[in-house]
Design an enzyme around this catalytic site. Sequence first.
Site, PDB file in Angstrom:
ATOM      1  N   LYS A   1       0.837  -1.200   0.000  1.00 24.16           N
ATOM      2  CA  LYS A   1       0.000   0.000   0.000  1.00 24.16           C
ATOM      3  C   LYS A   1       0.877   1.257   0.000  1.00 24.16           C
ATOM      4  CE  LYS A   1      -3.841  -2.514   1.867  1.00 24.16           C
ATOM      5  NZ  LYS A   1      -4.640  -3.012   2.985  1.00 24.16           N
TER       6      LYS A   1
ATOM      7  N   ASP B   1     -11.655   2.181   2.937  1.00 22.12           N
ATOM      8  CA  ASP B   1     -11.945   0.745   2.812  1.00 22.12           C
ATOM      9  C   ASP B   1     -13.453   0.515   2.615  1.00 22.12           C
ATOM     10  OD1 ASP B   1      -9.786  -0.983   2.823  1.00 22.12           O
ATOM     11  OD2 ASP B   1      -9.525  -0.935   5.003  1.00 22.12           O
TER      12      ASP B   1
ATOM     13  N   GLN C   1      -5.148  -1.781   9.043  1.00 20.04           N
ATOM     14  CA  GLN C   1      -5.009  -3.127   8.485  1.00 20.04           C
ATOM     15  C   GLN C   1      -5.639  -4.155   9.431  1.00 20.04           C
ATOM     16  OE1 GLN C   1      -3.531  -3.719   5.382  1.00 20.04           O
ATOM     17  NE2 GLN C   1      -4.348  -5.770   5.694  1.00 20.04           N
TER      18      GLN C   1
END
Length: 285
Positions: free
Chosen positions: A53, A120, A97
Amino acid sequence: MSAVKMDGKALSAKVRGSILAETEKLKAQGITPGLAVIIVGNDPASEIYVRNKEKACVECGFYSEKYALPEETTEEQLLGLIAQLNESPQISGILCQMPVPKHISEQAVIDAIDPRKDVDAFHPVNVGKIMVGNFDFVPCTPAGVMELLEEYKIDPKGKECVVIGRSNIVGKPMSMLLLHKHGTVTICHSRTKDLAEVCRRADILVAAVGKAGFVTPDMVKEGAVVIDVGINRNAEGKVCGDVDAAVLDKASFMTPVPGGAGPMTITMLMKNTLKAAKVQRGISE
Ligand code: NDP
């Protein structure tokens, strides 16, 4: 006949190129998209995802911040950091995460992120927006699948679409996106009866199960489009999807693993971050 392999790596590079071009234009107006990535603990798979990322942020010209927190971080400390990032003008998107250590509530973390920075698209506000079909952010893996379908001119409209898996991050949003594109959608899971028979109806079959080689040729209609979201390791430790390689001879299009749906996921995260930067400044296009 062997299926056309849907090249997620090539499409990903193309989309990242267009994101970089847009970022350059935004920078000329004094706006730099910024992504904050938080990782708690030392899960090796998560560390690889976070590194990828960060690399993607560089490729897209973004500003990024990484917070690697120790395993013993408390929920209060983590929520405190998220509250700070929610207020930070340099940060357009925040990502924590998953999974987080067991003593931290995953849902509390998701709920704490400002929905406008929730790149997300896991926050209940964004989940609800996806349900009603009026959304800024799309969960990254299903969004990547939709881009691949578009790239290969596969229109779900009127087609039988079968999704195996009903997780909040893949199966459910995948089903909603196909429905918004006018597919006739069936969602399957571990309690589905006659799974093979349901799958054989599919013009577009999406496998998001997490079991190597789960989808076998007898479950696939001749000429179907088969999207393999799974990322598993086989007995030899090699990365493989949920779909048996023999399905290639039956499908018309299929995503390989690796190199299909996987590379698109992080690219869609970048796309959501760019969108966040624009939406937060009232730029619509
Ligand atoms: P989950 O474990 O959360 O969900 C798996 C789903 O598969 C569940 O809904 C489960 O049903 C269903 N399932 C399990 N066994 C069966 C069975 N025998 N028959 C029918 N359905 C079954 O996984 P995720 O959705 O998080 O991930 C799925 C896969 O996608 C994994 O391999 C993961 O690594 C991969 N993945 C890939 C990403 C990418 O970037 N390409 C991103 C995210 C995930 P039930 O609900 O009844 O238990």
